[in-house]
Design an enzyme around this catalytic site. Structure first.
Site, PDB file in Angstrom:
ATOM      1  N   ARG A   1       7.866 -11.844   2.844  1.00 46.14           N
ATOM      2  CA  ARG A   1       8.586 -12.822   3.027  1.00 46.14           C
ATOM      3  C   ARG A   1       9.959 -13.027   3.426  1.00 46.14           C
ATOM      4  O   ARG A   1      10.170 -14.916   4.784  1.00 46.14           O
ATOM      5  CB  ARG A   1       9.162 -13.491   1.714  1.00 46.14           C
TER       6      ARG A   1
ATOM      7  N   PRO B   1       0.552  -7.919   4.123  1.00 47.16           N
ATOM      8  CA  PRO B   1      -0.528  -8.622   4.071  1.00 47.16           C
ATOM      9  C   PRO B   1      -0.590 -10.166   3.862  1.00 47.16           C
ATOM     10  O   PRO B   1      -1.201  -9.990   1.709  1.00 47.16           O
ATOM     11  CB  PRO B   1      -2.046  -7.341   3.682  1.00 47.16           C
ATOM     12  N   MET B   2       0.335 -10.757   3.769  1.00 47.00           N
ATOM     13  CA  MET B   2       0.221 -11.850   2.844  1.00 47.00           C
ATOM     14  C   MET B   2      -1.058 -12.869   2.995  1.00 47.00           C
ATOM     15  O   MET B   2      -1.007 -13.334   4.344  1.00 47.00           O
ATOM     16  CB  MET B   2       1.404 -12.666   3.767  1.00 47.00           C
ATOM     17  N   ALA B   3      -1.377 -13.241   1.790  1.00 45.71           N
ATOM     18  CA  ALA B   3      -2.432 -14.061   2.217  1.00 45.71           C
ATOM     19  C   ALA B   3      -2.312 -15.897   3.072  1.00 45.71           C
ATOM     20  O   ALA B   3      -1.355 -16.620   2.119  1.00 45.71           O
ATOM     21  CB  ALA B   3      -3.276 -14.766   0.722  1.00 45.71           C
TER      22      ALA B   3
ATOM     23  N   CYS C   1      -1.555  -7.835  -6.613  1.00 46.88           N
ATOM     24  CA  CYS C   1      -2.143  -8.964  -6.260  1.00 46.88           C
ATOM     25  C   CYS C   1      -1.814  -9.898  -7.706  1.00 46.88           C
ATOM     26  O   CYS C   1      -2.132  -9.429  -8.947  1.00 46.88           O
ATOM     27  CB  CYS C   1      -2.970  -9.549  -5.861  1.00 46.88           C
TER      28      CYS C   1
ATOM     29  N   ASP D   1      12.387  -7.343  -1.047  1.00 50.10           N
ATOM     30  CA  ASP D   1      13.851  -7.454  -1.416  1.00 50.10           C
ATOM     31  C   ASP D   1      14.527  -7.064   0.117  1.00 50.10           C
ATOM     32  O   ASP D   1      15.299  -6.835   0.113  1.00 50.10           O
ATOM     33  CB  ASP D   1      14.423  -7.422  -2.656  1.00 50.10           C
TER      34      ASP D   1
ATOM     35  N   LYS E   1      -2.279  -0.078  -1.754  1.00 59.00           N
ATOM     36  CA  LYS E   1      -0.609  -1.454  -1.632  1.00 59.00           C
ATOM     37  C   LYS E   1      -1.093  -2.130  -3.734  1.00 59.00           C
ATOM     38  O   LYS E   1      -1.503  -2.088  -4.070  1.00 59.00           O
ATOM     39  CB  LYS E   1      -0.760  -2.364  -0.870  1.00 59.00           C
TER      40      LYS E   1
ATOM     41  N   ASN F   1       8.546  -1.944  -0.465  1.00 61.07           N
ATOM     42  CA  ASN F   1       7.613  -2.688   0.092  1.00 61.07           C
ATOM     43  C   ASN F   1       8.994  -3.949  -1.374  1.00 61.07           C
ATOM     44  O   ASN F   1       9.181  -3.587  -2.547  1.00 61.07           O
ATOM     45  CB  ASN F   1       6.912  -3.470  -0.129  1.00 61.07           C
TER      46      ASN F   1
END
Length: 342
Positions: free
Chosen positions: A227, A17-19, A102, A204, A141, A202
């Site tokens: 990413r 869930p990337m902002a 976060c 690397d 998360k 999650n």
């Protein structure tokens, strides 16, 4: 296969869930590329309760994206519960995820996000309050800890499980690390060994081989890609294929990358209007163009564009200029889902 509550995914690959990234435009592409579970970018509990237009738009779920996890964050139990009820009763998300990873100060200062990592008791209190108030599965998360001196990943994951959480995603970095250094997969393994609920690893995972290594080392139930998927949904598709068959598909051609980039932009335009979408698409195009021959010369031009058609013209021109070289250097093109963008 990865299963959260009564929700069964078709594979072990999860989009993080990337902002500023995981809106319906990109999530749908990720789903079309085969991703088992997509996660929406986090939304503030207070913003959900206040119900402003932009926040409500962030809660939109396209049926084609399902199963989908919608992430909320907050530091106050009452407002977090109320926000969870909205997600539970007024959206078609399948899973409610609570952010406790976060690292940004504006979130942690509100006693939210990674701030929870310091207090397993608060985690139990907050998660149990949400679980008791909703019917959808609740997940969390988190990061492995606040800093190297305060790594309570096992205790925190146990608190989530005890509170009724149905799964936990673990980013193998501390809050102090932000996105630097290396993710500690050994601690993800410790969490997996400590709880009976599904654990999603999650951090690397930049290649399909990384995903395989993470699963083998940690024995986790799913692998979350963040990413590594920026401007590169093929990473998701290639990882799924590699995990299922052992076959490592080739990277996409420049033509394929630009085709999907334009699809992404057009979906953003439909979602947010041309002015906002094209401006937002600039960062995505920098990711899509990464690694392509000669891309540096058009990145600066792309960053100035405000019109969809002008952006397409620039990108098409760029691909045309590469066509001969691409044919020489890439005799095979990555297989991509036939249904995408047709």
């Amino acid at each position: 296969m990865l299963k959260i509550g009564g929700i069964e995914m078709k594979n072990q690959v999860v989009l993080a869930p990337m902002a500023g990234v995981c809106n319906p435009a990109f999530r749908l592409i990720a789903k079309e590329f085969g991703t088992g579970l997509v996660c929406a970018e986090m939304v503030s509990d207070k913003a959900i309760i206040h119900g402003n237009k932009r926040t409500r738009e962030m809660l939109f779920v396209d049926e084609r994206e399902k199963p989908l996890s919608l992430q909320i964050f907050g530091g106050d139990r009452e407002s977090l519960v109320e926000a969870a009820k909205v997600v539970d009763q007024e959206t078609n998300a399948d899973i409610i995820d609570i952010n406790m990873g976060c690292p940004v100060p504006k979130v942690t200062k509100c006693d939210a996000g990674a701030r929870w990592l310091l207090d397993p008791n608060k985690i139990y209190e907050m998660v149990s309050a949400v679980v008791e108030s909703v019917s959808k599965p609740v997940t969390v998360k988190m990061r492995i800890g606040w800093d190297s001196e305060h790594i309570y990943a096992v205790e925190n994951a146990r608190a989530v499980e005890r509170a009724g959480g149905q799964a936990v995603s673990v980013h193998g970095r501390t809050r102090e690390q932000l996105y630097t250094g290396h993710a500690n997969w050994d601690i993800i393994k410790e969490v997996k060994e400590a709880v009976s609920i599904p654990v999603i690893g999650n951090g690397d995972v930049a290649t399909p081989e990384d995903a395989r290594r993470m699963l083998d080392l940690t024995n986790c139930d799913g692998v979350m890609i963040g990413r590594g998927a920026l401007g590169n949904p093929w990473m998701l598709y290639r990882t799924i294929e590699y995990l299922q068959t052992g076959e490592l598909l080739p990277d996409p051609s420049a033509e394929e990358k630009i085709r999907i980039a334009i699809l992404h932009m057009d979906r953003l335009v439909a979602l947010k209007g041309e002015a906002v979408a094209v401006r937002e698409m600039r960062k995505h195009l920098a990711w899509y163009l990464k690694g392509l021959r000669g891309s540096a010369r058009i990145k600066d031009v792309v960053m100035e564009e405000t019109k969809r058609d002008d952006m397409v013209r620039i990108l098409d021109g760029f691909v045309s200029g590469l066509h001969t070289v691409a044919n020489d250097e890439h005799s095979t093109e990555a297989v991509s889902p036939a249904a995408v963008a047709q």
